[in-house]
Design a protein around this motif. Structure first.
Motif, PDB file in Angstrom:
ATOM      1  N   VAL A 195      -1.665  20.956 -59.317  1.00 40.70           N
ATOM      2  CA  VAL A 195      -0.524  20.369 -60.017  1.00 40.70           C
ATOM      3  C   VAL A 195       0.609  20.111 -59.032  1.00 40.70           C
ATOM      4  O   VAL A 195       0.745  20.800 -58.014  1.00 40.70           O
ATOM      5  CB  VAL A 195      -0.011  21.283 -61.157  1.00 40.70           C
ATOM      6  CG1 VAL A 195      -1.064  21.433 -62.239  1.00 40.70           C
ATOM      7  CG2 VAL A 195       0.435  22.644 -60.627  1.00 40.70           C
ATOM      8  N   HIS A 197       4.798  20.028 -59.009  1.00 37.72           N
ATOM      9  CA  HIS A 197       5.859  20.615 -59.827  1.00 37.72           C
ATOM     10  C   HIS A 197       7.218  20.312 -59.204  1.00 37.72           C
ATOM     11  O   HIS A 197       7.354  20.131 -57.988  1.00 37.72           O
ATOM     12  CB  HIS A 197       5.665  22.122 -59.995  1.00 37.72           C
ATOM     13  CG  HIS A 197       5.158  22.836 -58.778  1.00 37.72           C
ATOM     14  ND1 HIS A 197       5.947  23.137 -57.691  1.00 37.72           N
ATOM     15  CD2 HIS A 197       3.911  23.281 -58.474  1.00 37.72           C
ATOM     16  CE1 HIS A 197       5.216  23.750 -56.777  1.00 37.72           C
ATOM     17  NE2 HIS A 197       3.971  23.857 -57.215  1.00 37.72           N
ATOM     18  N   GLN A 198       8.212  20.269 -60.061  1.00 34.92           N
ATOM     19  CA  GLN A 198       9.563  19.906 -59.633  1.00 34.92           C
ATOM     20  C   GLN A 198      10.170  20.966 -58.731  1.00 34.92           C
ATOM     21  O   GLN A 198      10.796  20.670 -57.708  1.00 34.92           O
ATOM     22  CB  GLN A 198      10.433  19.707 -60.866  1.00 34.92           C
ATOM     23  CG  GLN A 198      11.811  19.137 -60.587  1.00 34.92           C
ATOM     24  CD  GLN A 198      12.586  18.921 -61.877  1.00 34.92           C
ATOM     25  OE1 GLN A 198      13.055  19.887 -62.487  1.00 34.92           O
ATOM     26  NE2 GLN A 198      12.691  17.673 -62.305  1.00 34.92           N
ATOM     27  N   HIS A 201       7.809  26.221 -54.727  1.00 38.76           N
ATOM     28  CA  HIS A 201       7.118  27.484 -55.001  1.00 38.76           C
ATOM     29  C   HIS A 201       7.545  28.618 -54.084  1.00 38.76           C
ATOM     30  O   HIS A 201       7.294  29.795 -54.382  1.00 38.76           O
ATOM     31  CB  HIS A 201       5.602  27.306 -54.962  1.00 38.76           C
ATOM     32  CG  HIS A 201       5.070  26.704 -53.685  1.00 38.76           C
ATOM     33  ND1 HIS A 201       5.317  27.218 -52.434  1.00 38.76           N
ATOM     34  CD2 HIS A 201       4.269  25.621 -53.480  1.00 38.76           C
ATOM     35  CE1 HIS A 201       4.708  26.506 -51.518  1.00 38.76           C
ATOM     36  NE2 HIS A 201       4.068  25.519 -52.110  1.00 38.76           N
ATOM     37  N   ILE A 217      -1.934  30.807 -59.772  1.00 33.10           N
ATOM     38  CA  ILE A 217      -1.135  29.657 -59.349  1.00 33.10           C
ATOM     39  C   ILE A 217      -0.848  29.868 -57.870  1.00 33.10           C
ATOM     40  O   ILE A 217      -0.067  30.751 -57.495  1.00 33.10           O
ATOM     41  CB  ILE A 217       0.166  29.554 -60.165  1.00 33.10           C
ATOM     42  CG1 ILE A 217      -0.149  29.492 -61.666  1.00 33.10           C
ATOM     43  CG2 ILE A 217       0.985  28.360 -59.720  1.00 33.10           C
ATOM     44  CD1 ILE A 217       1.075  29.673 -62.556  1.00 33.10           C
ATOM     45  N   HIS A 224       5.701  21.687 -53.172  1.00 35.43           N
ATOM     46  CA  HIS A 224       5.755  21.162 -54.538  1.00 35.43           C
ATOM     47  C   HIS A 224       4.377  20.885 -55.128  1.00 35.43           C
ATOM     48  O   HIS A 224       4.252  20.120 -56.084  1.00 35.43           O
ATOM     49  CB  HIS A 224       6.619  19.899 -54.577  1.00 35.43           C
ATOM     50  CG  HIS A 224       8.065  20.165 -54.259  1.00 35.43           C
ATOM     51  ND1 HIS A 224       8.964  20.633 -55.187  1.00 35.43           N
ATOM     52  CD2 HIS A 224       8.744  20.071 -53.085  1.00 35.43           C
ATOM     53  CE1 HIS A 224      10.148  20.790 -54.614  1.00 35.43           C
ATOM     54  NE2 HIS A 224      10.038  20.466 -53.339  1.00 35.43           N
ATOM     55  N   HIS A 225       3.368  21.512 -54.567  1.00 35.82           N
ATOM     56  CA  HIS A 225       2.013  21.453 -55.132  1.00 35.82           C
ATOM     57  C   HIS A 225       1.441  22.867 -55.174  1.00 35.82           C
ATOM     58  O   HIS A 225       1.711  23.677 -54.282  1.00 35.82           O
ATOM     59  CB  HIS A 225       1.089  20.561 -54.302  1.00 35.82           C
ATOM     60  CG  HIS A 225       1.363  19.096 -54.443  1.00 35.82           C
ATOM     61  ND1 HIS A 225       2.316  18.447 -53.702  1.00 35.82           N
ATOM     62  CD2 HIS A 225       0.811  18.154 -55.262  1.00 35.82           C
ATOM     63  CE1 HIS A 225       2.351  17.161 -54.049  1.00 35.82           C
ATOM     64  NE2 HIS A 225       1.441  16.961 -54.994  1.00 35.82           N
ATOM     65  N   SER A 226       0.636  23.131 -56.196  1.00 35.43           N
ATOM     66  CA  SER A 226      -0.053  24.417 -56.304  1.00 35.43           C
ATOM     67  C   SER A 226      -1.483  24.189 -56.759  1.00 35.43           C
ATOM     68  O   SER A 226      -1.767  23.258 -57.532  1.00 35.43           O
ATOM     69  CB  SER A 226       0.660  25.335 -57.307  1.00 35.43           C
ATOM     70  OG  SER A 226       1.924  25.747 -56.826  1.00 35.43           O
ATOM     71  N   GLN A 253       0.253  23.890 -69.297  1.00 32.43           N
ATOM     72  CA  GLN A 253       1.692  24.165 -69.280  1.00 32.43           C
ATOM     73  C   GLN A 253       2.033  25.348 -70.180  1.00 32.43           C
ATOM     74  O   GLN A 253       2.910  26.158 -69.850  1.00 32.43           O
ATOM     75  CB  GLN A 253       2.461  22.933 -69.743  1.00 32.43           C
ATOM     76  CG  GLN A 253       3.981  23.105 -69.733  1.00 32.43           C
ATOM     77  CD  GLN A 253       4.604  22.877 -68.369  1.00 32.43           C
ATOM     78  OE1 GLN A 253       4.635  21.760 -67.881  1.00 32.43           O
ATOM     79  NE2 GLN A 253       5.102  23.941 -67.749  1.00 32.43           N
ATOM     80  N   PHE A 256       1.095  28.205 -68.024  1.00 32.76           N
ATOM     81  CA  PHE A 256       1.802  28.156 -66.737  1.00 32.76           C
ATOM     82  C   PHE A 256       3.261  28.585 -66.888  1.00 32.76           C
ATOM     83  O   PHE A 256       3.811  29.283 -66.030  1.00 32.76           O
ATOM     84  CB  PHE A 256       1.726  26.713 -66.224  1.00 32.76           C
ATOM     85  CG  PHE A 256       2.138  26.504 -64.798  1.00 32.76           C
ATOM     86  CD1 PHE A 256       1.190  26.274 -63.824  1.00 32.76           C
ATOM     87  CD2 PHE A 256       3.477  26.484 -64.426  1.00 32.76           C
ATOM     88  CE1 PHE A 256       1.560  26.048 -62.508  1.00 32.76           C
ATOM     89  CE2 PHE A 256       3.863  26.263 -63.122  1.00 32.76           C
ATOM     90  CZ  PHE A 256       2.896  26.048 -62.157  1.00 32.76           C
ATOM     91  N   ASP A 258       7.477  27.627 -67.428  1.00 26.53           N
ATOM     92  CA  ASP A 258       8.408  26.613 -66.929  1.00 26.53           C
ATOM     93  C   ASP A 258       9.154  27.045 -65.678  1.00 26.53           C
ATOM     94  O   ASP A 258      10.160  26.444 -65.309  1.00 26.53           O
ATOM     95  CB  ASP A 258       9.410  26.257 -68.026  1.00 26.53           C
ATOM     96  CG  ASP A 258      10.219  27.470 -68.503  1.00 26.53           C
ATOM     97  OD1 ASP A 258      10.026  28.581 -67.948  1.00 26.53           O
ATOM     98  OD2 ASP A 258      11.028  27.298 -69.437  1.00 26.53           O
ATOM     99  N   ILE A 263       5.433  20.057 -64.796  1.00 24.62           N
ATOM    100  CA  ILE A 263       4.263  19.946 -63.920  1.00 24.62           C
ATOM    101  C   ILE A 263       3.469  18.697 -64.281  1.00 24.62           C
ATOM    102  O   ILE A 263       3.535  18.176 -65.395  1.00 24.62           O
ATOM    103  CB  ILE A 263       3.354  21.188 -64.015  1.00 24.62           C
ATOM    104  CG1 ILE A 263       2.786  21.362 -65.437  1.00 24.62           C
ATOM    105  CG2 ILE A 263       4.092  22.442 -63.571  1.00 24.62           C
ATOM    106  CD1 ILE A 263       1.762  22.484 -65.550  1.00 24.62           C
TER     107      ILE A 263
END
Length: 408
Positions: A195, A197-198, A201, A217, A224-226, A253, A256, A258, A263
């Motif tokens: 995914v 994600h904004q 991580h 995860i 910004h990817h996992s 989601q 997962f 928020d 995502i």
């Protein structure tokens, strides 16, 4: 017997090339037989498939000349957070955090994408004295007093002193050698994807223990990817995998949360059934098994590849030292040294992961309260935390030289 090589390795995934490079450095002649064509895998685009590499595995890759091509493509794991979870709810109040600052060796591990890892192995094999036979499968093998021979689907016959099975849980090398397996299924299927994600991580790996199975995860390079490894009961996983992307993402989601913002799917969607599979012996006449061919484990702790690389380090050390002493590297007593070194450790770890999965993959309120308190207790005692971290990093026990970053 006139030999084409000292060692034939069946399986060109990751453990096979790693072992080929390790023994080739000592002058052993190696042939790797891989049923797949290498370039398509090495040149694939981003698909999210990735592995967690321990500190010890990183040291081995450095020692065999692979890490240099990977160093700028991996994501260091700076923290690991583990907690109980239920879809649609916040994590349990008791959780466990491992921080890399608590050990001296640096990051606890590294996330490496499959495409980058394999490309690095392929480049190293092409630069080394390793013969790679691609697009060929082994259909027969025969072990004798002087050596072992394998017959390829094309009819070509190869001969060597030793045959190594790096060909996965359904190992043809093991079955043809008469090695039986012990194991069981979990009734779970892993859904694997990636995914975007904004939020960033921060190098943190998250592990939620859901009643139906764990959700991991795992941070990938760039921030910004996992990578997602999401275990569900088999029927539910099949239904989720059949959903269109939007509905699949909605289900993910919900589990997962928020904490990283919105995502979006960023990789292909894969599934594979989860089971435990242990070879009853890691060796047979002029045969040894490595990685999943010897022990297929639950992915709950991300240790599958790391276990295989520990096999690589141990077997390479046994074979290289035997060669230097003038011994027959395929002899039973030489191979038994490898089995004594690795079988208990890998079996104990496999059964330990089996126990953890059974403890956490349920919604029994009594067990849930007990395991939450257990997570809280480990989190509150620094010495326990460091012990778990060092074990996961591959720094405990009888560590092979390559996994210490040392030449054999």
């Amino acid at each position: 017997m006139e030999k084409d090589a000292d060692i034939i390795i069946v399986g060109g995934g990751l453990n096979g090339p790693a072992l080929a490079l390790a023994v080739a450095q000592a002058g052993l002649r190696v042939v790797v037989v891989d049923a797949r064509q290498p370039d398509a895998r090495a040149e694939t685009g981003f698909d999210g498939r990735a592995y967690a590499l321990s500190i010890a595995s990183k040291r081995l890759l450095g020692a065999i000349g692979v890490w240099g091509d990977l160093a700028d493509k991996v994501q260091p794991i700076l923290q690991i957070k583990a907690s109980d979870g239920v879809a649609g709810q916040r994590p349990a109040p008791f959780f466990l955090t491992f921080d890399h600052a608590e050990i001296e060796e640096g990051p606890m591990g590294f996330m490496a994408e499959d495409r980058h890892l394999y490309a690095a192995f392929l480049a190293a094999m092409r630069a080394a004295d390793v013969t790679l036979i691609s697009g060929e499968s082994v259909v027969a093998q025969e072990a004798g007093a002087a050596g072992v021979s394998v017959t390829l689907a094309s009819g070509r016959v190869l001969r060597a002193a030793l045959l190594l099975g790096c060909d996965g849980r359904g190992s043809g090398v093991a079955s043809r050698a008469g090695i039986a397996r012990t194991g069981w299924g979990y009734g779970q299927t892993a859904l694997v994807t990636a995914v975007a994600h904004q939020g960033h991580h921060g190098g943190v790996a998250q592990q939620y223990f859901m009643p139906s199975g764990p959700l991991a995860i795992l941070p990938l390079a760039g921030g910004h990817h996992s990578s997602i490894v999401w275990s569900e009961e088999a029927a539910a996983a099949a239904a989720i995998q059949a959903l269109p992307d939007a509905a699949y993402l909605e289900a993910l989601q919900l589990r997962f949360g928020d904490f990283l913002g919105p995502i979006a799917l960023a990789g292909d969607r894969f599934t594979y059934p989860l089971s435990l599979s242990l070879a009853n012996s890691f060796t047979a006449k002029r045969v040894a098994l490595v990685g999943d061919a010897a022990h297929g484990v639950h992915p709950i702790a991300g240790q599958g590849l790391n276990l295989g690389l520990r096999d690589v380090g141990a077997l390479a050390e046994v074979l290289i030292l035997a060669q230097r002493r003038g011994e027959d590297i395929g002899a039973a007593d030489v191979l038994e040294r490898y089995q004594r070194w690795r079988r208990f450790d890998s079996t104990a770890l496999a059964l330990g992961m089996d126990g953890v999965n059974r403890l956490f993959s349920n919604d029994n309120p009594i067990l849930r309260a007990g395991r939450d308190l257990g997570l809280g207790l480990v989190g509150a005692v620094p010495s326990l935390r460091r012990g778990f971290m060092r074990q996961a990093a591959g720094l405990t026990g009888e560590v092979p030289r390559l996994l210490q970053g040392k030449a054999i």
